[in-house]
Design a protein around this motif. Sequence first.
Motif, PDB file in Angstrom:
ATOM      1  N   ASN A 158      28.861  56.953   7.795  1.00  0.00           N
ATOM      2  CA  ASN A 158      29.686  57.903   7.068  1.00  0.00           C
ATOM      3  C   ASN A 158      30.563  58.482   8.151  1.00  0.00           C
ATOM      4  O   ASN A 158      30.125  59.206   9.046  1.00  0.00           O
ATOM      5  CB  ASN A 158      29.077  59.094   6.299  1.00  0.00           C
ATOM      6  CG  ASN A 158      30.209  60.075   5.784  1.00  0.00           C
ATOM      7  OD1 ASN A 158      30.580  61.104   6.481  1.00  0.00           O
ATOM      8  ND2 ASN A 158      30.518  59.592   4.568  1.00  0.00           N
ATOM      9  N   GLY A 159      32.020  58.148   8.222  1.00  0.00           N
ATOM     10  CA  GLY A 159      32.704  58.637   9.384  1.00  0.00           C
ATOM     11  C   GLY A 159      33.252  60.019   9.274  1.00  0.00           C
ATOM     12  O   GLY A 159      33.197  60.773  10.506  1.00  0.00           O
ATOM     13  N   THR A 160      33.180  60.796   8.094  1.00  0.00           N
ATOM     14  CA  THR A 160      33.594  62.198   8.063  1.00  0.00           C
ATOM     15  C   THR A 160      32.580  63.002   8.833  1.00  0.00           C
ATOM     16  O   THR A 160      32.640  63.859   9.521  1.00  0.00           O
ATOM     17  CB  THR A 160      33.616  62.578   6.500  1.00  0.00           C
ATOM     18  OG1 THR A 160      34.836  61.855   5.855  1.00  0.00           O
ATOM     19  CG2 THR A 160      34.323  64.021   6.450  1.00  0.00           C
ATOM     20  N   TYR A 187      39.772  60.390   6.256  1.00  0.00           N
ATOM     21  CA  TYR A 187      38.423  59.985   6.127  1.00  0.00           C
ATOM     22  C   TYR A 187      37.747  60.308   4.975  1.00  0.00           C
ATOM     23  O   TYR A 187      36.790  59.620   4.719  1.00  0.00           O
ATOM     24  CB  TYR A 187      37.629  60.216   7.527  1.00  0.00           C
ATOM     25  CG  TYR A 187      38.194  59.790   8.968  1.00  0.00           C
ATOM     26  CD1 TYR A 187      39.135  58.834   8.930  1.00  0.00           C
ATOM     27  CD2 TYR A 187      38.172  60.882   9.788  1.00  0.00           C
ATOM     28  CE1 TYR A 187      39.738  58.619  10.138  1.00  0.00           C
ATOM     29  CE2 TYR A 187      38.740  60.608  11.289  1.00  0.00           C
ATOM     30  CZ  TYR A 187      39.484  59.396  11.334  1.00  0.00           C
ATOM     31  OH  TYR A 187      40.077  59.122  12.610  1.00  0.00           O
ATOM     32  N   ALA A 188      37.815  61.654   4.538  1.00  0.00           N
ATOM     33  CA  ALA A 188      36.929  62.203   3.380  1.00  0.00           C
ATOM     34  C   ALA A 188      37.143  61.695   2.290  1.00  0.00           C
ATOM     35  O   ALA A 188      38.341  61.070   1.817  1.00  0.00           O
ATOM     36  CB  ALA A 188      37.112  63.650   3.643  1.00  0.00           C
ATOM     37  N   GLU A 189      36.073  61.799   1.355  1.00  0.00           N
ATOM     38  CA  GLU A 189      36.332  61.446  -0.067  1.00  0.00           C
ATOM     39  C   GLU A 189      37.076  62.479  -0.679  1.00  0.00           C
ATOM     40  O   GLU A 189      37.330  63.640  -0.365  1.00  0.00           O
ATOM     41  CB  GLU A 189      34.870  61.066  -0.657  1.00  0.00           C
ATOM     42  CG  GLU A 189      33.907  60.212  -0.100  1.00  0.00           C
ATOM     43  CD  GLU A 189      34.742  58.909  -0.336  1.00  0.00           C
ATOM     44  OE1 GLU A 189      34.917  58.326  -1.397  1.00  0.00           O
ATOM     45  OE2 GLU A 189      34.734  58.275   0.669  1.00  0.00           O
ATOM     46  N   ASP A 195      30.686  63.415   1.116  1.00  0.00           N
ATOM     47  CA  ASP A 195      30.257  62.987   2.666  1.00  0.00           C
ATOM     48  C   ASP A 195      29.325  63.988   3.309  1.00  0.00           C
ATOM     49  O   ASP A 195      28.365  63.635   3.826  1.00  0.00           O
ATOM     50  CB  ASP A 195      31.984  63.211   3.276  1.00  0.00           C
ATOM     51  CG  ASP A 195      32.886  62.248   2.993  1.00  0.00           C
ATOM     52  OD1 ASP A 195      32.581  61.011   3.057  1.00  0.00           O
ATOM     53  OD2 ASP A 195      33.685  62.834   2.405  1.00  0.00           O
ATOM     54  N   ASP A 200      27.627  59.975   0.100  1.00  0.00           N
ATOM     55  CA  ASP A 200      28.436  58.971   0.333  1.00  0.00           C
ATOM     56  C   ASP A 200      27.604  57.810   1.183  1.00  0.00           C
ATOM     57  O   ASP A 200      27.494  56.409   0.966  1.00  0.00           O
ATOM     58  CB  ASP A 200      29.632  59.486   1.092  1.00  0.00           C
ATOM     59  CG  ASP A 200      30.510  58.009   1.666  1.00  0.00           C
ATOM     60  OD1 ASP A 200      31.365  57.586   0.640  1.00  0.00           O
ATOM     61  OD2 ASP A 200      30.501  57.660   2.649  1.00  0.00           O
ATOM     62  N   LYS A 204      26.228  54.000   0.170  1.00  0.00           N
ATOM     63  CA  LYS A 204      26.433  52.897   1.267  1.00  0.00           C
ATOM     64  C   LYS A 204      24.884  52.223   1.334  1.00  0.00           C
ATOM     65  O   LYS A 204      24.785  50.895   1.282  1.00  0.00           O
ATOM     66  CB  LYS A 204      27.247  53.418   2.208  1.00  0.00           C
ATOM     67  CG  LYS A 204      28.489  53.847   1.992  1.00  0.00           C
ATOM     68  CD  LYS A 204      29.081  54.236   3.174  1.00  0.00           C
ATOM     69  CE  LYS A 204      30.572  54.419   3.048  1.00  0.00           C
ATOM     70  NZ  LYS A 204      31.075  55.305   4.180  1.00  0.00           N
ATOM     71  N   GLY A 299      34.875  53.060  10.600  1.00  0.00           N
ATOM     72  CA  GLY A 299      33.877  53.378   9.351  1.00  0.00           C
ATOM     73  C   GLY A 299      35.097  53.788   8.457  1.00  0.00           C
ATOM     74  O   GLY A 299      34.560  53.863   7.087  1.00  0.00           O
ATOM     75  N   ALA A 300      36.062  54.257   8.778  1.00  0.00           N
ATOM     76  CA  ALA A 300      36.792  55.124   7.752  1.00  0.00           C
ATOM     77  C   ALA A 300      38.480  55.081   8.213  1.00  0.00           C
ATOM     78  O   ALA A 300      38.758  54.660   9.471  1.00  0.00           O
ATOM     79  CB  ALA A 300      36.356  56.268   7.458  1.00  0.00           C
TER      80      ALA A 300
HETATM   81  N1  HSE Z   1      34.542  59.107   3.099  1.00  0.00           N
HETATM   82  C1  HSE Z   1      33.831  57.728   3.835  1.00  0.00           C
HETATM   83  C2  HSE Z   1      33.513  58.110   5.072  1.00  0.00           C
HETATM   84  C3  HSE Z   1      35.020  57.001   3.871  1.00  0.00           C
HETATM   85  O1  HSE Z   1      33.916  59.141   5.720  1.00  0.00           O
HETATM   86  O2  HSE Z   1      32.948  57.568   5.678  1.00  0.00           O
HETATM   87  C4  HSE Z   1      34.632  55.638   4.278  1.00  0.00           C
HETATM   88  O3  HSE Z   1      33.669  54.860   3.312  1.00  0.00           O
END
Ligand code: HSE
Length: 429
Positions: A158-160, A187-189, A195, A200, A204, A299-300
């Motif tokens: 998770n990038g966030t 980056y965020a949903e 996140d 999230d 995955k 990742g995002a």
């Molecule tokens: N919200 C997700 C993250 C986007 O922060 O990783 C990438 O899947």
Amino acid sequence: MNVYVGLLGCGTVGQGVVNLTQKRAGIIADMTGYRPVVKRVLVRDLAKRRDVDLNSEVFTRDADVVLADPEIQVIVETMGGIEPARTYILAALRRGKHVVTANKDLIALHGVEILETARDAGVDILFEASVGGAIPLIGPLQDNLTANEVTDLKGIINGTTNYILTQMTETGMDFAQALAEAQELGYAEANPASDVDGLDAARKLVILASIAFHAHVRLDEVRVEGIRTVTAQDVAYAKELGTVVKLVASGSDRGGKLSLSVRPTLIPQGHPLAHVSGSYNALFVRGDAAGDLMFFGRGAGSLPTASAVMGDVISLLRNMRLGVTSSRNHRLVLDKQVQMDDSEPLRHYLRMSVSDQPGVFAEIARLFAVAGISMETVLQKRVTAGTAEIVVVTHEIPVEVMNETIDRLRTSSHVQQVHCVMPVEALAE
Ligand code: HSE
Ligand code: NAP
């Protein structure tokens, strides 16, 4: 020859897809024989300014304009969420259109239904962008590593939250500001709680574990903890202990016993995951033949995610040229029993507030001794008059034993609060 694409959603990822499609159309045409052209784009708000070079009449708020267009052979879904994305994707598949999606929520929760619908309709459904942004993960697990029995998956997916924890560690930024920056950077949903609360990453992990372990893993089989309990204080103690805090997704298969978790974890500075910063993701995979592999990358973000989406588009255009579909993507579920396993021994970090009185530490030590838990490191700091903060790092102990002990600590009259509990990763072998 043109192949027409219908795009559902034109936000962070969708705009990247439009731009990359236009930039690479020539080379894609050379490679596959098909030049992708974005013909229709579904959005909610027609007035919103978008960073794409498309005529305004391409945009629509009516899903049928995209889904019922007989010229459109490929649907790219970058809307997110479960509904109406699920209904639109199923409708597109049933109409014989190939689908590429970046939607992990949908694949994690309704993957079986969607894959079966694609198989029945004889079309492709590809979802590389749903996990790990730009990093190829699903393709390698489905194809290149098929000859392996995969036993372990571990990584930052998770990038966030990785961006937030990196900013808290490296700049001392507070949680709220770091989250606001992650949102600003795309980056965020749409709902960043997924996140921050680890959902999230758990979704995955469901996708990765289902493919890697050939099992039908459900979301409720993943132990999920987000990063809300991790404070600046924990980040500082982690540094003092020679570690960094990361949100780690972990899956293991021990002879058919699966253990799956997403938890904030202390990573020793010498571990490769400690240096995965900002929006970068990384995944370790252990296979019985391949040994250890590590995948690393962005990742995002708009273009990194669009890169993965376009990789799938190119794969399905190649399939169209050959007159085949990727049946590989239609076999997520094999007969394998999923059992959750809490018996794996892990080191643990605990931060608690206790009464600053004689005998309190002896009582805590007694509770640990009764459970057979040995302490590796203890830090005691005086915080305010009458209250001390104790940080303990234990030797390896099964999660179930640690949890029982935390329950006992919480009911002890000497312990005011157990603030944060995190596993501590061992140095990679
Ligand atoms: N919200 C997700 C993250 C986007 O922060 O990783 C990438 O899947
Ligand atoms: P986003 O910026 O919020 O964009 C969503 C887009 O979908 C917007 O254009 C929105 O329209 C449109 N949309 C949403 N609901 C709709 C509806 N009911 N009808 C019509 N249009 C609708 O989201 P994103 O960050 O691009 O993410 C899209 C998907 O990619 C999600 O599944 C996400 O999990 C996944 N993903 C994102 C990243 C990332 O780094 N952002 C990385 C990997 C995967 P308006 O613009 O008109 O509001």
